[in-house]
Write an enzyme that holds these catalytic residues in place. Sequence first.
Site, mmCIF file in Angstrom:
data_model
loop_
_atom_site.group_PDB
_atom_site.id
_atom_site.type_symbol
_atom_site.label_atom_id
_atom_site.label_comp_id
_atom_site.label_asym_id
_atom_site.label_seq_id
_atom_site.Cartn_x
_atom_site.Cartn_y
_atom_site.Cartn_z
ATOM 1 N N TYR A 40 -2.557 -0.844 10.434
ATOM 2 C CA TYR A 40 -2.469 -1.158 9.003
ATOM 3 C C TYR A 40 -1.151 -0.654 8.433
ATOM 4 O O TYR A 40 -0.454 -1.391 7.707
ATOM 5 C CB TYR A 40 -3.647 -0.514 8.277
ATOM 6 C CG TYR A 40 -3.712 -0.843 6.811
ATOM 7 C CD1 TYR A 40 -4.190 -2.070 6.379
ATOM 8 C CD2 TYR A 40 -3.303 0.082 5.853
ATOM 9 C CE1 TYR A 40 -4.246 -2.377 5.029
ATOM 10 C CE2 TYR A 40 -3.365 -0.214 4.504
ATOM 11 C CZ TYR A 40 -3.837 -1.447 4.092
ATOM 12 O OH TYR A 40 -3.892 -1.749 2.748
ATOM 13 N N SER B 144 0.850 -1.185 0.000
ATOM 14 C CA SER B 144 0.000 0.000 0.000
ATOM 15 C C SER B 144 0.888 1.238 0.000
ATOM 16 O O SER B 144 2.044 1.180 0.445
ATOM 17 C CB SER B 144 -0.886 0.006 1.250
ATOM 18 O OG SER B 144 -1.567 1.238 1.403
#
Length: 254
Positions: free
Chosen positions: A159, A146
Amino acid sequence: MTLPRTPSFRLIGKRALVTGATSGIGEGCAVALAEAGAHVTLVARTAAAVEKQAAAFQSNGWDAAALPLDISDIAASEAAIATHGPFDILVNSAGLARHSPAVDTTQPDYDAVTDLNVKAAYFLTRAVAKGLIDAGKPGSLINISSQMGHVGGIDRAVYCATKHALEGMTKSMAIEWAPHQIRVNTICPTFIRTPLGEQTLAIPERRAWIEEKIKLGRVGEVADIMGATTFLASDAAALITGTHLIIDGGWTAD
Protein backbone atom coordinates in the site's frame (compact mmCIF):
# COMPACT_ATOMS: atom_id res chain seq x y z
CA MET A 1 -8.31 52.04 -1.77
CA THR A 2 -8.81 48.79 -3.65
CA LEU A 3 -8.76 45.79 -1.34
CA PRO A 4 -8.07 42.21 -2.43
CA ARG A 5 -10.96 39.79 -2.69
CA THR A 6 -10.97 36.11 -1.80
CA PRO A 7 -11.20 33.88 -4.89
CA SER A 8 -14.40 31.91 -5.12
CA PHE A 9 -14.74 28.46 -3.60
CA ARG A 10 -17.88 27.93 -5.67
CA LEU A 11 -17.85 25.45 -8.56
CA ILE A 12 -20.89 26.59 -10.53
CA GLY A 13 -20.66 25.44 -14.14
CA LYS A 14 -17.87 22.93 -13.43
CA ARG A 15 -18.12 19.26 -14.30
CA ALA A 16 -16.53 16.83 -11.85
CA LEU A 17 -15.74 13.13 -12.06
CA VAL A 18 -15.40 11.26 -8.76
CA THR A 19 -14.35 7.62 -8.56
CA GLY A 20 -15.12 5.40 -5.60
CA ALA A 21 -18.09 7.70 -5.12
CA THR A 22 -20.54 5.39 -3.35
CA SER A 23 -18.84 5.20 0.05
CA GLY A 24 -16.19 6.59 2.36
CA ILE A 25 -13.87 9.34 1.22
CA GLY A 26 -15.11 9.23 -2.37
CA GLU A 27 -18.67 9.81 -1.27
CA GLY A 28 -17.60 12.73 0.91
CA CYS A 29 -15.61 14.31 -1.90
CA ALA A 30 -18.55 13.97 -4.29
CA VAL A 31 -20.91 15.60 -1.78
CA ALA A 32 -18.47 18.46 -1.20
CA LEU A 33 -18.21 19.22 -4.91
CA ALA A 34 -21.96 18.96 -5.41
CA GLU A 35 -22.61 21.30 -2.48
CA ALA A 36 -20.23 23.81 -4.10
CA GLY A 37 -22.36 23.75 -7.25
CA ALA A 38 -20.52 21.33 -9.55
CA HIS A 39 -22.22 18.78 -11.75
CA VAL A 40 -20.82 15.54 -10.36
CA THR A 41 -20.51 12.30 -12.30
CA LEU A 42 -20.36 9.48 -9.77
CA VAL A 43 -18.24 6.47 -10.68
CA ALA A 44 -18.28 3.02 -9.09
CA ARG A 45 -18.19 -0.55 -10.36
CA THR A 46 -21.69 -1.59 -9.29
CA ALA A 47 -24.44 -0.08 -11.41
CA ALA A 48 -27.17 -0.42 -8.79
CA ALA A 49 -25.08 1.25 -6.09
CA VAL A 50 -23.95 4.20 -8.20
CA GLU A 51 -27.43 4.78 -9.61
CA LYS A 52 -28.86 4.76 -6.08
CA GLN A 53 -26.20 7.27 -5.06
CA ALA A 54 -27.00 9.57 -7.98
CA ALA A 55 -30.68 9.46 -7.05
CA ALA A 56 -29.82 10.42 -3.46
CA PHE A 57 -27.79 13.38 -4.71
CA GLN A 58 -30.62 14.50 -6.97
CA SER A 59 -33.11 14.24 -4.10
CA ASN A 60 -30.92 16.73 -2.23
CA GLY A 61 -31.15 19.13 -5.15
CA TRP A 62 -27.64 18.45 -6.41
CA ASP A 63 -26.67 17.97 -10.04
CA ALA A 64 -25.38 14.43 -10.37
CA ALA A 65 -25.21 11.52 -12.80
CA ALA A 66 -24.24 7.87 -12.44
CA LEU A 67 -21.47 6.23 -14.45
CA PRO A 68 -20.99 2.51 -13.68
CA LEU A 69 -17.35 1.80 -14.49
CA ASP A 70 -14.48 -0.41 -13.37
CA ILE A 71 -11.55 1.98 -13.70
CA SER A 72 -9.08 -0.91 -13.74
CA ASP A 73 -10.45 -1.60 -17.24
CA ILE A 74 -8.27 0.98 -18.96
CA ALA A 75 -9.94 0.78 -22.37
CA ALA A 76 -13.42 1.17 -20.88
CA SER A 77 -12.29 4.11 -18.75
CA GLU A 78 -10.72 5.92 -21.67
CA ALA A 79 -13.83 5.37 -23.78
CA ALA A 80 -16.09 6.65 -20.98
CA ILE A 81 -14.01 9.79 -20.47
CA ALA A 82 -14.00 10.47 -24.19
CA THR A 83 -17.78 10.03 -24.34
CA HIS A 84 -18.83 11.89 -21.20
CA GLY A 85 -16.03 14.47 -20.82
CA PRO A 86 -14.33 16.80 -20.71
CA PHE A 87 -14.33 17.06 -16.94
CA ASP A 88 -13.04 20.20 -15.23
CA ILE A 89 -12.38 18.34 -11.99
CA LEU A 90 -11.24 14.82 -11.19
CA VAL A 91 -11.20 13.25 -7.75
CA ASN A 92 -9.65 9.82 -8.04
CA SER A 93 -10.69 8.15 -4.79
CA ALA A 94 -11.01 4.53 -5.87
CA GLY A 95 -8.42 2.46 -4.05
CA LEU A 96 -7.60 -0.91 -2.54
CA ALA A 97 -5.62 -2.16 0.45
CA ARG A 98 -4.57 -5.71 1.23
CA HIS A 99 -2.37 -5.50 4.28
CA SER A 100 0.11 -8.16 5.35
CA PRO A 101 3.72 -8.42 6.47
CA ALA A 102 6.00 -7.86 3.47
CA VAL A 103 7.36 -11.41 3.72
CA ASP A 104 3.82 -12.73 3.31
CA THR A 105 2.79 -10.60 0.32
CA THR A 106 1.33 -12.70 -2.48
CA GLN A 107 1.67 -11.84 -6.13
CA PRO A 108 -2.13 -11.71 -6.63
CA ASP A 109 -2.47 -9.23 -3.76
CA TYR A 110 0.43 -7.14 -5.06
CA ASP A 111 -1.06 -7.07 -8.55
CA ALA A 112 -4.57 -6.21 -7.37
CA VAL A 113 -3.42 -3.27 -5.25
CA THR A 114 -0.96 -1.84 -7.74
CA ASP A 115 -3.31 -2.30 -10.69
CA LEU A 116 -5.97 -0.13 -9.05
CA ASN A 117 -3.97 2.30 -6.92
CA VAL A 118 -1.30 3.09 -9.53
CA LYS A 119 -2.09 1.81 -13.02
CA ALA A 120 -5.79 2.66 -13.07
CA ALA A 121 -5.16 6.02 -11.40
CA TYR A 122 -2.44 6.84 -13.91
CA PHE A 123 -4.48 6.14 -17.00
CA LEU A 124 -7.67 7.68 -15.66
CA THR A 125 -5.85 10.91 -14.78
CA ARG A 126 -4.21 10.87 -18.20
CA ALA A 127 -7.56 10.41 -19.93
CA VAL A 128 -9.17 13.34 -18.09
CA ALA A 129 -6.15 15.55 -18.78
CA LYS A 130 -6.18 14.61 -22.46
CA GLY A 131 -9.83 15.62 -22.69
CA LEU A 132 -9.07 19.00 -21.14
CA ILE A 133 -6.05 19.58 -23.38
CA ASP A 134 -8.03 18.70 -26.51
CA ALA A 135 -10.80 21.09 -25.39
CA GLY A 136 -8.34 23.84 -24.47
CA LYS A 137 -9.69 23.98 -20.92
CA PRO A 138 -7.97 24.31 -17.53
CA GLY A 139 -8.71 21.85 -14.77
CA SER A 140 -8.00 20.51 -11.31
CA LEU A 141 -7.10 16.84 -10.93
CA ILE A 142 -6.99 15.46 -7.39
CA ASN A 143 -5.66 12.05 -6.46
CA ILE A 144 -6.59 10.69 -3.06
CA SER A 145 -3.27 9.50 -1.73
CA SER A 146 -2.44 8.88 1.92
CA GLN A 147 -0.11 9.92 4.70
CA MET A 148 1.39 6.52 3.82
CA GLY A 149 2.63 8.14 0.63
CA HIS A 150 5.14 9.98 2.87
CA VAL A 151 5.97 7.48 5.62
CA GLY A 152 6.01 3.73 6.14
CA GLY A 153 3.47 1.65 8.02
CA ILE A 154 3.16 -1.71 9.72
CA ASP A 155 2.05 -4.45 7.28
CA ARG A 156 1.68 -1.82 4.53
CA ALA A 157 4.66 -2.27 2.22
CA VAL A 158 2.54 -2.70 -0.92
CA TYR A 159 0.00 0.00 0.00
CA CYS A 160 2.79 2.46 0.88
CA ALA A 161 4.56 1.65 -2.37
CA THR A 162 1.46 2.51 -4.37
CA LYS A 163 0.88 5.78 -2.55
CA HIS A 164 4.51 6.85 -2.89
CA ALA A 165 4.16 6.10 -6.61
CA LEU A 166 0.99 8.20 -6.76
CA GLU A 167 2.86 11.15 -5.24
CA GLY A 168 5.62 10.94 -7.85
CA MET A 169 3.14 10.52 -10.67
CA THR A 170 1.22 13.57 -9.50
CA LYS A 171 4.31 15.79 -9.39
CA SER A 172 5.42 14.76 -12.87
CA MET A 173 1.98 15.23 -14.41
CA ALA A 174 1.66 18.63 -12.73
CA ILE A 175 4.90 19.79 -14.34
CA GLU A 176 3.94 18.44 -17.75
CA TRP A 177 0.42 19.87 -17.81
CA ALA A 178 1.06 23.22 -16.14
CA PRO A 179 1.35 25.00 -19.51
CA HIS A 180 -2.26 23.91 -20.13
CA GLN A 181 -3.34 25.35 -16.75
CA ILE A 182 -4.19 21.87 -15.52
CA ARG A 183 -3.37 21.51 -11.84
CA VAL A 184 -2.60 18.11 -10.30
CA ASN A 185 -2.41 17.56 -6.54
CA THR A 186 -2.94 14.91 -3.91
CA ILE A 187 -4.88 14.79 -0.67
CA CYS A 188 -3.17 12.60 1.92
CA PRO A 189 -5.48 11.53 4.76
CA THR A 190 -4.55 9.71 7.92
CA PHE A 191 -6.78 6.85 9.07
CA ILE A 192 -10.36 7.89 8.34
CA ARG A 193 -13.44 6.31 9.85
CA THR A 194 -14.75 4.53 6.74
CA PRO A 195 -15.73 0.90 6.07
CA LEU A 196 -12.15 0.32 4.85
CA GLY A 197 -10.57 2.14 7.77
CA GLU A 198 -12.67 0.30 10.33
CA GLN A 199 -10.94 -2.95 9.36
CA THR A 200 -7.77 -1.59 10.96
CA LEU A 201 -9.42 0.38 13.76
CA ALA A 202 -11.12 -2.82 14.98
CA ILE A 203 -7.72 -4.29 15.92
CA PRO A 204 -6.92 -2.98 19.43
CA GLU A 205 -3.13 -2.86 19.05
CA ARG A 206 -3.40 -1.14 15.66
CA ARG A 207 -5.86 1.42 17.03
CA ALA A 208 -3.49 2.16 19.93
CA TRP A 209 -0.63 2.68 17.45
CA ILE A 210 -2.80 5.00 15.36
CA GLU A 211 -4.02 7.10 18.27
CA GLU A 212 -0.48 7.48 19.58
CA LYS A 213 0.76 8.74 16.19
CA ILE A 214 -2.07 11.24 15.53
CA LYS A 215 -1.07 14.30 17.55
CA LEU A 216 -4.56 15.80 17.62
CA GLY A 217 -5.72 12.70 19.42
CA ARG A 218 -8.48 11.41 17.17
CA VAL A 219 -9.06 9.36 14.06
CA GLY A 220 -10.18 11.32 11.00
CA GLU A 221 -13.73 11.63 9.76
CA VAL A 222 -14.85 11.88 6.14
CA ALA A 223 -15.86 15.50 6.79
CA ASP A 224 -12.20 16.31 7.47
CA ILE A 225 -11.47 15.65 3.78
CA MET A 226 -14.40 17.48 2.24
CA GLY A 227 -13.29 21.10 2.65
CA ALA A 228 -9.85 20.29 1.26
CA THR A 229 -11.44 18.79 -1.83
CA THR A 230 -13.53 21.88 -2.53
CA PHE A 231 -10.49 24.10 -1.94
CA LEU A 232 -8.19 22.27 -4.36
CA ALA A 233 -10.93 22.06 -6.99
CA SER A 234 -11.70 25.79 -6.81
CA ASP A 235 -10.13 29.04 -7.95
CA ALA A 236 -9.01 29.57 -4.36
CA ALA A 237 -6.22 27.07 -5.15
CA ALA A 238 -5.36 28.50 -8.57
CA LEU A 239 -1.60 28.62 -7.91
CA ILE A 240 -1.37 25.21 -6.23
CA THR A 241 -0.09 22.30 -8.29
CA GLY A 242 2.33 19.41 -7.98
CA THR A 243 2.00 19.14 -4.24
CA HIS A 244 0.10 17.39 -1.47
CA LEU A 245 -2.30 18.44 1.24
CA ILE A 246 -1.70 16.20 4.25
CA ILE A 247 -4.69 15.77 6.56
CA ASP A 248 -3.16 13.62 9.26
CA GLY A 249 -3.65 15.31 12.63
CA GLY A 250 0.12 15.81 12.85
CA TRP A 251 1.16 12.19 12.19
CA THR A 252 3.94 13.14 9.74
CA ALA A 253 5.09 16.21 11.71
CA ASP A 254 7.73 14.13 13.55
